[in-house]
Design a protein around this motif. Sequence first.
Motif, PDB file in Angstrom:
ATOM      1  N   LEU A  78      47.231  61.614  13.552  1.00  0.00           N
ATOM      2  CA  LEU A  78      47.461  60.259  14.035  1.00  0.00           C
ATOM      3  C   LEU A  78      46.169  59.439  14.001  1.00  0.00           C
ATOM      4  O   LEU A  78      45.079  59.987  14.215  1.00  0.00           O
ATOM      5  N   PRO A  79      46.247  58.143  13.707  1.00  0.00           N
ATOM      6  CA  PRO A  79      45.062  57.291  13.605  1.00  0.00           C
ATOM      7  C   PRO A  79      44.156  57.412  14.835  1.00  0.00           C
ATOM      8  O   PRO A  79      44.631  57.449  15.976  1.00  0.00           O
ATOM      9  N   GLY A  80      42.857  57.505  14.575  1.00  0.00           N
ATOM     10  CA  GLY A  80      41.875  57.599  15.643  1.00  0.00           C
ATOM     11  C   GLY A  80      41.649  58.996  16.159  1.00  0.00           C
ATOM     12  O   GLY A  80      40.752  59.230  16.985  1.00  0.00           O
ATOM     13  N   HIS A  81      42.415  59.947  15.693  1.00  0.00           N
ATOM     14  CA  HIS A  81      42.304  61.327  16.170  1.00  0.00           C
ATOM     15  C   HIS A  81      41.589  62.198  15.137  1.00  0.00           C
ATOM     16  O   HIS A  81      41.652  61.939  13.940  1.00  0.00           O
ATOM     17  N   GLY A  82      40.923  63.229  15.632  1.00  0.00           N
ATOM     18  CA  GLY A  82      40.267  64.186  14.745  1.00  0.00           C
ATOM     19  C   GLY A  82      38.974  63.704  14.133  1.00  0.00           C
ATOM     20  O   GLY A  82      38.487  64.307  13.181  1.00  0.00           O
ATOM     21  N   THR A  83      38.394  62.653  14.672  1.00  0.00           N
ATOM     22  CA  THR A  83      37.114  62.141  14.163  1.00  0.00           C
ATOM     23  C   THR A  83      36.149  61.944  15.322  1.00  0.00           C
ATOM     24  O   THR A  83      35.311  62.784  15.604  1.00  0.00           O
ATOM     25  N   SER A  84      36.286  60.823  16.032  1.00  0.00           N
ATOM     26  CA  SER A  84      35.444  60.501  17.182  1.00  0.00           C
ATOM     27  C   SER A  84      36.268  59.704  18.186  1.00  0.00           C
ATOM     28  O   SER A  84      37.100  58.874  17.805  1.00  0.00           O
ATOM     29  N   TRP A  85      36.025  59.930  19.469  1.00  0.00           N
ATOM     30  CA  TRP A  85      36.778  59.199  20.483  1.00  0.00           C
ATOM     31  C   TRP A  85      36.535  57.702  20.367  1.00  0.00           C
ATOM     32  O   TRP A  85      37.386  56.898  20.763  1.00  0.00           O
ATOM     33  N   ARG A  86      35.400  57.318  19.798  1.00  0.00           N
ATOM     34  CA  ARG A  86      35.113  55.889  19.630  1.00  0.00           C
ATOM     35  C   ARG A  86      36.035  55.260  18.581  1.00  0.00           C
ATOM     36  O   ARG A  86      36.339  54.066  18.655  1.00  0.00           O
ATOM     37  N   GLU A  87      36.453  56.044  17.609  1.00  0.00           N
ATOM     38  CA  GLU A  87      37.429  55.527  16.652  1.00  0.00           C
ATOM     39  C   GLU A  87      38.805  55.413  17.301  1.00  0.00           C
ATOM     40  O   GLU A  87      39.542  54.444  17.066  1.00  0.00           O
ATOM     41  N   LEU A  88      39.154  56.389  18.142  1.00  0.00           N
ATOM     42  CA  LEU A  88      40.419  56.305  18.866  1.00  0.00           C
ATOM     43  C   LEU A  88      40.442  55.085  19.775  1.00  0.00           C
ATOM     44  O   LEU A  88      41.485  54.454  19.965  1.00  0.00           O
ATOM     45  N   GLU A  89      39.293  54.732  20.311  1.00  0.00           N
ATOM     46  CA  GLU A  89      39.185  53.571  21.195  1.00  0.00           C
ATOM     47  C   GLU A  89      39.650  52.288  20.505  1.00  0.00           C
ATOM     48  O   GLU A  89      40.139  51.361  21.158  1.00  0.00           O
ATOM     49  N   ARG A  90      39.554  52.247  19.183  1.00  0.00           N
ATOM     50  CA  ARG A  90      39.916  51.037  18.432  1.00  0.00           C
ATOM     51  C   ARG A  90      41.379  51.028  17.993  1.00  0.00           C
ATOM     52  O   ARG A  90      41.827  50.074  17.355  1.00  0.00           O
ATOM     53  N   THR A  91      42.114  52.076  18.298  1.00  0.00           N
ATOM     54  CA  THR A  91      43.514  52.148  17.888  1.00  0.00           C
ATOM     55  C   THR A  91      44.433  51.879  19.076  1.00  0.00           C
ATOM     56  O   THR A  91      44.014  51.932  20.236  1.00  0.00           O
ATOM     57  N   ARG A  92      45.702  51.603  18.753  1.00  0.00           N
ATOM     58  CA  ARG A  92      46.701  51.337  19.779  1.00  0.00           C
ATOM     59  C   ARG A  92      47.976  52.113  19.451  1.00  0.00           C
ATOM     60  O   ARG A  92      48.117  52.668  18.369  1.00  0.00           O
ATOM     61  N   TRP A  93      48.939  52.094  20.385  1.00  0.00           N
ATOM     62  CA  TRP A  93      50.110  52.946  20.224  1.00  0.00           C
ATOM     63  C   TRP A  93      50.896  52.637  18.961  1.00  0.00           C
ATOM     64  O   TRP A  93      51.488  53.541  18.355  1.00  0.00           O
ATOM     65  N   ARG A  94      50.888  51.370  18.531  1.00  0.00           N
ATOM     66  CA  ARG A  94      51.624  51.032  17.314  1.00  0.00           C
ATOM     67  C   ARG A  94      51.010  51.703  16.082  1.00  0.00           C
ATOM     68  O   ARG A  94      51.731  52.016  15.125  1.00  0.00           O
ATOM     69  N   ASP A  95      49.709  51.929  16.103  1.00  0.00           N
ATOM     70  CA  ASP A  95      49.066  52.641  14.996  1.00  0.00           C
ATOM     71  C   ASP A  95      49.578  54.076  14.929  1.00  0.00           C
ATOM     72  O   ASP A  95      49.891  54.589  13.851  1.00  0.00           O
ATOM     73  N   TRP A  96      49.668  54.732  16.074  1.00  0.00           N
ATOM     74  CA  TRP A  96      50.132  56.123  16.120  1.00  0.00           C
ATOM     75  C   TRP A  96      51.610  56.193  15.747  1.00  0.00           C
ATOM     76  O   TRP A  96      52.016  57.084  14.993  1.00  0.00           O
ATOM     77  N   TYR A  97      52.377  55.253  16.272  1.00  0.00           N
ATOM     78  CA  TYR A  97      53.809  55.241  15.981  1.00  0.00           C
ATOM     79  C   TYR A  97      54.065  54.997  14.497  1.00  0.00           C
ATOM     80  O   TYR A  97      54.918  55.663  13.894  1.00  0.00           O
ATOM     81  N   ASP A  98      53.357  54.053  13.921  1.00  0.00           N
ATOM     82  CA  ASP A  98      53.566  53.741  12.501  1.00  0.00           C
ATOM     83  C   ASP A  98      53.287  54.953  11.621  1.00  0.00           C
ATOM     84  O   ASP A  98      53.990  55.196  10.631  1.00  0.00           O
ATOM     85  N   ALA A  99      52.246  55.713  11.969  1.00  0.00           N
ATOM     86  CA  ALA A  99      51.918  56.912  11.190  1.00  0.00           C
ATOM     87  C   ALA A  99      53.027  57.947  11.306  1.00  0.00           C
ATOM     88  O   ALA A  99      53.432  58.564  10.312  1.00  0.00           O
ATOM     89  N   ALA A 100      53.528  58.144  12.526  1.00  0.00           N
ATOM     90  CA  ALA A 100      54.618  59.101  12.728  1.00  0.00           C
ATOM     91  C   ALA A 100      55.880  58.641  12.014  1.00  0.00           C
ATOM     92  O   ALA A 100      56.575  59.447  11.368  1.00  0.00           O
TER      93      ALA A 100
END
Length: 253
Positions: free
Chosen positions: A52-74
Amino acid sequence: MPVLPGAEPFAHDGSEDIGVLLCHGFTSTPQSMRAWGEHLAAEGWTVRCPRLPGHGTSWRELERTRWRDWYDAAEGSLQELQARCRSVFVFGQSMGGTLALRLAQQHPEIAGLVLVNPSVTTRRRTAALLPVLARVVPSIAGLGGDIAKPDAVELCYDRTPLRALASLRELWQLVRAELGTVRRPLLLYRSAVDHVVEPVNSTLVLDRVAGTDVTEVVLQDSHHVATLDHDAATVFAGSVEFVQRIDRVGEVA
């Protein structure tokens, strides 16, 4: 940003009859779902577990994502499976369970759901303050790694970005409001001891979904990340039996 070793997405091309989408949790990675995915792939099924976007890299990248980013990927992975397979199931752990429920609300054609400690709310007093706190406090201590098994490790962030967490809270509110539209067969695994997601989460889901084929299984020997814990084999085997049963009923119908 570079992906952490082990955090890569999981994909297996198998049968065109059954496909399974796996959704990992907040601040976690596909690593927490890989063994489950491999078990499903051994059944000959087609499996996808996106990072999912923002995951598996750095928490600072996750900080820039929102739930719609995760949902769209799924949802993108779901649509890929639907284009390939006759019957598609969605499995999710923690926030992955939240996403699975939202997918079922938006895609009633999904064959069934398997949820492991899904999150749809929290009773922590600070939750209501998240929108304000997120403006001044970038992150708090990480929530991951809640596993009873001594030698098991979850690949996850050691910090929790509050802006992303506030966005997850918005998704919870949306999913809770529409739980009554979830009518597909559902198998829910809940850990008796979970230091991340309170029992009220499973209670809300079980009480409010509209399906008649709903089962809860309590895991006595695992904490939150049950897919990496003592009861992982129980979850894996039970999910296979669930898919086989639902698919068999569908074929007869």
